[in-house]
Design a protein around this motif. Sequence first.
Motif, mmCIF file in Angstrom:
data_model
loop_
_atom_site.group_PDB
_atom_site.id
_atom_site.type_symbol
_atom_site.label_atom_id
_atom_site.label_comp_id
_atom_site.label_asym_id
_atom_site.label_seq_id
_atom_site.Cartn_x
_atom_site.Cartn_y
_atom_site.Cartn_z
ATOM 1 N N ARG A 32 77.779 70.607 50.106
ATOM 2 C CA ARG A 32 76.916 71.294 49.133
ATOM 3 C C ARG A 32 76.189 72.451 49.793
ATOM 4 O O ARG A 32 75.962 73.483 49.189
ATOM 5 N N GLU A 33 75.793 72.266 51.026
ATOM 6 C CA GLU A 33 74.994 73.257 51.739
ATOM 7 C C GLU A 33 75.693 73.589 53.040
ATOM 8 O O GLU A 33 75.465 72.935 54.046
ATOM 9 N N PRO A 34 76.538 74.593 53.041
ATOM 10 C CA PRO A 34 77.336 74.873 54.236
ATOM 11 C C PRO A 34 76.479 75.042 55.501
ATOM 12 O O PRO A 34 76.847 74.601 56.566
ATOM 13 N N GLY A 35 75.306 75.635 55.380
ATOM 14 C CA GLY A 35 74.424 75.829 56.536
ATOM 15 C C GLY A 35 73.895 74.528 57.108
ATOM 16 O O GLY A 35 73.399 74.487 58.233
ATOM 17 N N ALA A 36 74.022 73.446 56.334
ATOM 18 C CA ALA A 36 73.441 72.164 56.740
ATOM 19 C C ALA A 36 74.095 71.618 58.002
ATOM 20 O O ALA A 36 73.469 70.872 58.754
ATOM 21 N N GLU A 37 75.333 71.981 58.232
ATOM 22 C CA GLU A 37 76.029 71.469 59.415
ATOM 23 C C GLU A 37 75.308 71.886 60.708
ATOM 24 O O GLU A 37 75.328 71.165 61.697
ATOM 25 N N LYS A 38 74.658 73.054 60.653
ATOM 26 C CA LYS A 38 73.892 73.528 61.816
ATOM 27 C C LYS A 38 72.786 72.559 62.207
ATOM 28 O O LYS A 38 72.416 72.447 63.376
ATOM 29 N N LEU A 39 72.223 71.867 61.203
ATOM 30 C CA LEU A 39 71.090 70.972 61.458
ATOM 31 C C LEU A 39 71.484 69.812 62.362
ATOM 32 O O LEU A 39 70.627 69.170 62.959
ATOM 33 N N VAL A 40 72.779 69.510 62.408
ATOM 34 C CA VAL A 40 73.235 68.400 63.245
ATOM 35 C C VAL A 40 74.236 68.878 64.289
ATOM 36 O O VAL A 40 75.090 68.130 64.722
ATOM 37 N N THR A 41 74.148 70.151 64.646
ATOM 38 C CA THR A 41 75.003 70.685 65.714
ATOM 39 C C THR A 41 74.115 70.998 66.910
ATOM 40 O O THR A 41 73.148 71.760 66.799
ATOM 41 N N TYR A 42 74.412 70.371 68.027
ATOM 42 C CA TYR A 42 73.534 70.391 69.193
ATOM 43 C C TYR A 42 73.127 71.799 69.623
ATOM 44 O O TYR A 42 71.956 72.086 69.849
ATOM 45 N N GLU A 43 74.114 72.665 69.728
ATOM 46 C CA GLU A 43 73.856 74.021 70.223
ATOM 47 C C GLU A 43 72.843 74.769 69.359
ATOM 48 O O GLU A 43 71.880 75.353 69.861
ATOM 49 N N TYR A 44 73.050 74.746 68.038
ATOM 50 C CA TYR A 44 72.125 75.440 67.128
ATOM 51 C C TYR A 44 70.752 74.783 67.167
ATOM 52 O O TYR A 44 69.712 75.443 67.141
ATOM 53 N N TYR A 45 70.768 73.461 67.204
ATOM 54 C CA TYR A 45 69.518 72.698 67.193
ATOM 55 C C TYR A 45 68.656 73.062 68.400
ATOM 56 O O TYR A 45 67.458 73.302 68.282
ATOM 57 N N MET A 46 69.273 73.146 69.569
ATOM 58 C CA MET A 46 68.513 73.410 70.790
ATOM 59 C C MET A 46 68.018 74.851 70.862
ATOM 60 O O MET A 46 66.984 75.142 71.457
ATOM 61 N N GLU A 47 68.760 75.750 70.221
ATOM 62 C CA GLU A 47 68.448 77.180 70.318
ATOM 63 C C GLU A 47 67.406 77.662 69.330
ATOM 64 O O GLU A 47 66.772 78.676 69.548
#
Length: 244
Positions: A32-47
């Motif tokens: 539903r929210e394509p950007g939501a995958e970033k919320l559980v992706t380590y690299e994006y989360y840490m940055e």
Amino acid sequence: MGKPLVVVFSGAGMSTDSGIPDYRGPQGLWRREPGAEKLVTYEYYMEDREVRRRSWLMRAEIAALDARPNAAHVAVAELERSGTPVRVVTQNVDGLHQLAGMPERKVSELHGTARAVVCTRCLVRSPMAETLDRVAAGEPDPACLNCGGILKAGTVMFGERLDPEVLAQAMAVAKGCEVFIAVGSTLQVQPAASLAGIAAEHGARLIIVNAEETPYDPLADEVIREPIGTALPKLLDRLQDVQV
Ligand code: ZN
């Protein structure tokens, strides 16, 4: 003659009756929210602080669902209490098997747990509820109270590897069990899914309980398409009297 070692391998379908949506499923949050995958992706989360802020809000939303174990979780815990050796290997991070009464040491959480928070620097662990209280009190991205490091949920994010110890444990029980029941998993996420194949190769009776087809159906001794909440209690009841 003795009781068979039963492995229950559970995926998202196990917890849908508890009101936990399948985030990766067809109606899942990630679609539903394509950007939501970033919320559980380590690299994006840490940055990115903003990703962390949104990620904590998502955790708060899930926690607010206050999910309780359902009939299937309870049936697994009851089988264990009845004296049959049971091990749970789960792809779920909701902790519902333990809440239903499965002893912590008999549950291998392949994807970690959403009930704990871990510091990415000093690795100190704390209950999720404590961090969510800080978020609710106005800290959008709470730092570790021990070292000031970035905190994250105790779940395995995209871009992180599975805990090798947990995986080794899961492999060992898959190899050693007499019955392997895969419940509510499409058996498509590796390496977790290949456990079904490992169990079958080592002579276990493979039973698949899932609404949709899985790649391991042809290998299975039994495939059950009935809803998990009714099918699993019936199946486990039948197993109580099995001797090997
Ligand atoms: Zn720390």
